[in-house]
Design an enzyme around this catalytic site. Structure first.
Site, short mmCIF file in Angstrom:
data_model
loop_
_atom_site.label_atom_id
_atom_site.label_comp_id
_atom_site.label_asym_id
_atom_site.label_seq_id
_atom_site.Cartn_x
_atom_site.Cartn_y
_atom_site.Cartn_z
N CYS A 82 33.54 37.67 45.60
CA CYS A 82 34.16 36.57 44.87
C CYS A 82 35.63 36.41 45.20
O CYS A 82 36.18 35.32 45.12
CB CYS A 82 34.08 36.81 43.36
SG CYS A 82 32.44 37.02 42.72
N HIS A 106 26.26 33.19 39.62
CA HIS A 106 26.55 32.66 40.95
C HIS A 106 25.63 33.37 41.93
O HIS A 106 25.38 34.58 41.78
CB HIS A 106 27.99 32.98 41.38
CG HIS A 106 29.03 31.99 40.92
ND1 HIS A 106 30.30 32.39 40.55
CD2 HIS A 106 29.01 30.64 40.82
CE1 HIS A 106 31.01 31.30 40.21
NE2 HIS A 106 30.24 30.24 40.36
N1 ARG Z 1 35.45 34.06 35.97
C1 ARG Z 1 34.97 33.42 37.13
C2 ARG Z 1 33.92 32.38 36.75
O1 ARG Z 1 33.18 32.63 35.83
C3 ARG Z 1 34.40 34.42 38.09
C4 ARG Z 1 33.98 33.80 39.39
C5 ARG Z 1 33.32 34.76 40.29
N2 ARG Z 1 33.12 34.19 41.56
C6 ARG Z 1 32.02 34.27 42.27
N3 ARG Z 1 32.00 33.76 43.44
N4 ARG Z 1 30.93 34.83 41.80
O2 ARG Z 1 33.83 31.36 37.34
#
Ligand code: ARG
Length: 705
Positions: free
Chosen positions: A265, A169
């Site tokens: 996050c 991300h």
């Molecule tokens: N386990 C989640 C996923 O893989 C973590 C999300 C993390 N969020 C972020 N905005 N980076 O989607």
């Protein structure tokens, strides 16, 4: 905005756990996080943020453990929200709950078309001055979603491509800070994206972190004015941030790192003010192409899609119709999206080379630009390939003449219509009209038949047959082709290095010439020098060719040979004067087979016949290969590559070299026309001559039947 009017959305970790693996951090962590510790760490973050802002809460839901990561709820600007569309089905269940929250809190919610993933503020971060939106793609969000963001939020979108799956991300490796600063981890992005970042953020404002901070999610930080809240930072990073006026507040979030998330996050800033700046541009471009052929069997579709992604774009296969019979071809329409015009052009030019076409309703004339200096093309000129090419002029497809690789296409009007020609850069004249860009250009690829392809793989890389037997099989095929070409008065060109002589192939090559199998010979100074040395003195580079031992004083032999020819005037004269009486070049002169010798920096002598003017040598080569049916390349990497560059597709090439790397390099014309043989060239020539001897009767029988 006063501190208390800043609001964040969070979701308590009541149902948080690592239940599945959708990013590398989750691997090996299934059910390994402690609920109590997670609750405690989350509470701590909640308290830290509550000191500076208001924290709203969305009700946690069973069965969607990642809902704690509210950054992925959607993207907010002003009173508008773009709802996330999760890439993984594991998280899609969160969508209705976030939608409900946005609606109940007075946001106007935009919903993306289905099958267009976008993961909200996890992949889209506002410049803190509100000048533009940074948007990530590559893992979770699709590049095609970016134009929607630009339109709905009326903001410029800068697309950044993520390259490292640990930083899947954008918010895991990129954090815009107050006053135009940027905290980020450059290796997570491709080169083009790094360039874009560097163009927008001056060096004094870029705070690049190292890997140790990156893997502690230091870039996954919540920034409120001069405060930066994160899981953990090295002292060095804290110091660097302090120097530019930022205070770091660490709050451990290790339990959430197990799911691949940290401070940023776990929060979504829902008060993102709209700042008065110029609006809505997304430089994202898209186009649709059509591919036809044995797309699956030949791997063409995979190659094309890989090219698009490796080139920094993304794609959507709009439709694919699979050829059902063994011989029927497939076709596909693919929508290609690129973050900018520049990237689109480079992707398109590669796709054109693979035979991609624009949709008939979308093709337009090619673009032309006039040269302003002789010998220099316009910057954006289209670089040609070996494949037959057509360009669109006045709504007509025009075939390009003198096709070769690495040229430019020049269009000239004639009373009968436009003509197009490949020209080398150095041959461009002032005011030539040169094709630029990628519009209105297509290459015509003949569909590889599956049989032919298999035959080639069999002869080149086939397994199960011993390698000698394999060489014999290829030699049989080549002998058969040579005989056929000779009997049909075709043209075979041999390109050879001196190794053909050192390995004892000289007499065999001489025989091929004598028997009319060769119509032109290309090489460098050395092949002629060693052939002549062997003819005059029985040695090649001083080695006795019969006994295989070096001869005393033999290292001077090749210079003596050169000297003798120089005294005669040239090779032809040496033959006429009865000085040169056997060997490859003797046969060439006797049979009237033209040869061309291209010089190089390391040449001794050179022989008077060797062209030390390389431009002249190149055009001489190109003249001699005109109309060739087959080119035999015998262990000479340089001369062979030179020849390959000037030969259009459709000419059969056989490349023989003891070094597999050379063979692979030369055989890789992406087509069935080339055959590579990894073997000793002397041995190859001897087998070939033997095989041609055997061939006489069967071939005649085949002819008469
Ligand atoms: N386990 C989640 C996923 O893989 C973590 C999300 C993390 N969020 C972020 N905005 N980076 O989607």
């Amino acid at each position: 905005m006063s501190a208390s009017s800043i609001r964040f959305l969070m979701c308590a970790p009541d149902h948080y756990d690592v239940d599945y693996v959708i990013n590398p951090w989750m691997e090996g962590n299934i059910h390994k996080s402690s609920r109590d510790r997670a609750v405690e760490q989350w509470q701590q973050l909640f308290c830290v943020l509550s000191e500076e802002a208001t924290v709203d809460l969305v009700k946690p839901q069973m069965g969607v453990p990642d809902m704690v990561f509210t950054a992925n709820a959607g993207l907010v600007l002003g009173k508008t929200a773009v709802l996330s569309r999760f890439y993984h089905k594991e998280r899609q269940g969160e969508e209705p709950f976030f939608q409900q929250w946005f609606e109940e809190n007075g946001f106007r919610v935009h919903v993306l078309p289905k099958d267009l993933p976008f993961e909200g503020a996890g992949d889209a971060l506002l410049d803190r001055e509100g000048r533009w939106l940074w948007a990530g793609y590559g893992f979770r969000s699709e590049l095609d979603s970016h134009p929607y963001l630009a339109k709905w939020l009326d903001i410029e979108v800068l697309s950044l491509r993520l390259m490292d799956e640990r930083f899947y991300h954008l918010d895991t490796c990129f954090c815009p800070l107050t006053d135009g600063y940027l905290l980020y981890y450059p290796p997570a992005f491709d080169a083009y994206s790094n360039r874009l970042i560097e163009m927008r953020v001056p060096p004094s404002k870029r705070i690049a972190v190292g890997e140790s901070d990156a893997v502690n999610f230091a870039c996954n930080a919540v920034n409120i004015d001069r405060l930066v809240v994160m899981n953990k930072a090295t002292d060095d990073l804290k110091e660097r941030l302090a120097e530019v006026g930022f205070r770091v507040r660490e709050t451990p979030l290790t339990e959430f790192l197990k799911a691949g998330g940290a401070a940023k996050c776990l929060t979504l800033r829902v008060t993102e003010p709209i700042l008065p700046v110029p609006h809505a541009i997304a430089t994202v471009e898209s186009r649709t192409i059509r591919l036809e052929g044995h797309l699956l069997d030949s791997g063409l579709i995979n190659r094309a899609l890989d090219f698009i992604v490796e080139g920094g774009g993304s794609f959507q296969v709009l439709n694919f119709s699979l050829g059902e019979q063994r011989q029927s071809t497939s076709s596909a329409e693919v929508r290609v999206t690129a973050p900018s015009h520049e990237v689109m052009e480079s992707i398109m030019s590669q796709l054109i080379d693979m035979g991609a076409m624009g949709l008939p309703q979308e093709v337009c004339d090619c673009q032309l630009e006039t040269t302003t200096l002789p010998g220099v093309a316009p910057d954006d000129f289209y670089v040609t390939t070996i494949y037959p090419t057509e360009i669109r002029v006045n709504d007509q497809w025009v075939r390009v003449e003198h096709q070769r690789m690495d040229g430019a296409i020049v269009v000239s009007p004639t009373p009968e219509g436009a003509i197009a020609q490949c020209k080398l850069l150095r041959d461009l004249q002032l005011n030539d009209q040169v094709v630029v860009g990628v519009e209105g250009i297509r290459t015509v690829r003949k569909t590889e038949s599956r049989e032919q392809r298999n035959a080639q793989e069999f002869s080149f890389m086939g397994s199960g047959v011993s390698s000698e037997r394999r060489v014999e099989l290829v030699v049989e095929q080549i002998a058969w082709d040579l005989r056929r070409i000779r009997d049909q008065s075709g043209k075979v060109v041999v390109v050879s290095g001196p190794v053909a002589i050192h390995t004892g192939g000289g007499e065999h090559l001489a025989k091929l010439i004598r028997e009319g199998y060769v119509q032109a010979l290309l090489g460098g100074n050395a092949i002629a020098v060693h052939d002549i040395e062997q003819a005059l003195m029985g040695t090649s580079l001083g080695m006795d060719m019969k006994r295989g031992v070096s001869v005393r004083g033999g290292h001077r032999h090749h210079l003596k040979a050169i000297n003798i020819i120089r005294r005669c005037g040239n090779i032809h004269k040496a033959v006429e004067q009865g000085v040169l009486t056997n060997g490859i070049f003797y046969e060439c002169v006797q049979k009237g087979v033209p040869f061309s010798l291209a010089g190089s920096i390391r040449d001794d002598g050179p022989l008077p016949d060797t062209k030390m003017d390389l431009i002249e040598a190149q055009s001489d080569y190109s003249r001699l290969i005109q109309g060739a049916d087959m080119i035999l390349m015998l262990s000479s990497m340089l001369h062979s590559i030179g020849v390959g560059n000037m030969t259009p597709a459709g000419v059969k090439m056989v490349c023989v070299d003891i070094n597999p790397a050379v063979v692979t390099k030369l055989s890789d014309r992406g087509s069935v026309e080339s055959v590579g043989v990894v073997t000793d060239v002397g041995l190859f020539l001897s087998l070939l001559v033997q095989q041609l001897g055997k061939l006489t009767s069967p071939y005649r029988i085949a002819q008469t039947v």
